[in-house]
Design a protein around this motif. Structure first.
Motif, PDB file in Angstrom:
ATOM      1  N   GLU A 225       0.831  -1.209   0.000  1.00  0.00           N
ATOM      2  CA  GLU A 225       0.000   0.000   0.000  1.00  0.00           C
ATOM      3  C   GLU A 225       0.865   1.258   0.000  1.00  0.00           C
ATOM      4  OE1 GLU A 225      -3.170   0.314  -0.272  1.00  0.00           O
ATOM      5  OE2 GLU A 225      -3.840  -1.751  -0.067  1.00  0.00           O
ATOM      6  N   GLY A 287      -5.712  -0.352   6.652  1.00  0.00           N
ATOM      7  CA  GLY A 287      -7.101  -0.549   7.041  1.00  0.00           C
ATOM      8  C   GLY A 287      -7.441   0.116   8.361  1.00  0.00           C
ATOM      9  N   ASP A 288      -8.748   0.173   8.670  1.00  0.00           N
ATOM     10  CA  ASP A 288      -9.222   0.886   9.846  1.00  0.00           C
ATOM     11  C   ASP A 288      -8.702   0.306  11.156  1.00  0.00           C
ATOM     12  OD1 ASP A 288     -10.594   2.667   8.305  1.00  0.00           O
ATOM     13  OD2 ASP A 288     -12.529   1.644   8.482  1.00  0.00           O
TER      14      ASP A 288
END
Length: 314
Positions: A225, A287-288
């Motif tokens: 990412e 991600g969260d």
């Protein structure tokens, strides 16, 4: 030591402002000291900082950063004073030159002699923020206040510059309160950026290092990412220069990714290099769940304060 985060846009939110205010409140609850807002095209960074600072008492807010091309310094100064009054002294204005490859096609203005342009811009900002008036005519800018421009309740506005190149660092050292470099790693900071700044700065300038940080067990995914999110900067000369000064191959290599121990060790290198604050960017890469894990851990480090700094210096 101040540790903060850059709040990303939340495209799925029904109301972005409401969502960002909620995120800022969550960050404050987790112990983070500051939140910062990049200037993008769908919201105004200074206005959003003012709203968040008004809604979340005690939280420091700032812009990281407002491009100086395309915005005259007088309305920027007025917006900054408004934010400072709204937050009762918890706002910091971060400005930057932007990249030529972005500024010229987007704003339609020439990105010429950037260090000279920055000097004129900061001269106007400092004068009007300090005295409420300015009478300046330069090569790139003219700024005159026909009536007083000091806002009651605003107070002084700290001014940071996203400077990393020698000429820009010299100007920032002379005319700003510090710098807000992004993707300048510990080696680049210690050997090049901080010494150049301190040669020009009369006092003890702030060095707010903006660093991509993710606390995660899924390092491979977060690295992928980071490559996707940061490879853009490899094509921009100013960023390419500090990447090379760090001795790494790409901007993504500067992302601090790993578990809590690994991230703490890397952030201490920034303390050793002269950073007075760290602002974590790209905290949502994994991600969260990992974003909240990152915020929680950074909040713990922020609460340690001087203890974390002292361990970094040893």
């Amino acid at each position: 030591m101040d540790i903060g985060v850059v709040l990303p846009a939340v495209p799925a939110a029904a109301n972005l402002v409401d969502e960002v205010v909620a995120d800022a409140g969550r960050a404050a609850e987790l112990g983070l000291r500051s939140v910062w807002f990049p200037q993008v095209f769908d919201y105004d960074a200074i206005a959003l900082a003012a709203l968040v600072g008004r809604e979340v008492p005690g939280l420091e807010v700032g812009t990281s950063v407002v491009p100086i091309y395309g915005r005259h310094p007088l309305p920027v100064a007025a917006a900054a004073q408004t934010a400072q009054a709204a937050t009762r002294g918890r706002f910091t204005l971060g400005v930057g030159l932007g990249a030529k490859s972005f500024v010229e096609p987007v704003y339609g203005v020439p990105h010429e002699r950037p260090a000279a342009h920055l000097r004129e811009y900061l001269t106007v900002l400092r004068e009007v923020l300090a005295t409420g008036s300015v009478d300046f005519a330069g090569e790139a800018l003219t700024a005159r206040t026909p009536v007083p421009a000091a806002l009651p309740g605003a107070g002084p506005v700290p001014l940071l510059v996203a400077a990393m190149a020698p000429l820009a660092l010299r100007v920032a050292g002379e005319l700003a309160d510090g710098i807000l470099p992004f993707l300048a790693g510990p080696r680049a900071l210690a050997d090049h950026v901080v010494p150049e700044l301190r040669r020009a700065a009369p006092g003890d300038p702030r060095v707010v290092a903006a660093v991509p940080v993710v606390v995660t067990d899924d390092v491979e995914r977060a690295r992928a990412e980071a490559v996707a999110a940061l490879s853009f900067y490899d094509g921009i000369p100013s960023y390419r220069r500090v990447v090379e000064l760090e001795g790494v191959a790409s901007a993504a290599d500067l992302a601090v990714i790993g578990d809590e121990d690994a991230v703490a060790a890397q952030l201490r290198r920034y303390v050793d290099a002269g950073a007075t604050s760290v602002v974590a960017t790209q905290t949502a890469l994994a991600g969260d769940e990992d974003r909240l894990r990152t915020w929680r851990f950074l909040g713990e480090l922020a609460q340690e304060g001087d203890d974390f700094v002292e361990r970094g210096a040893r």
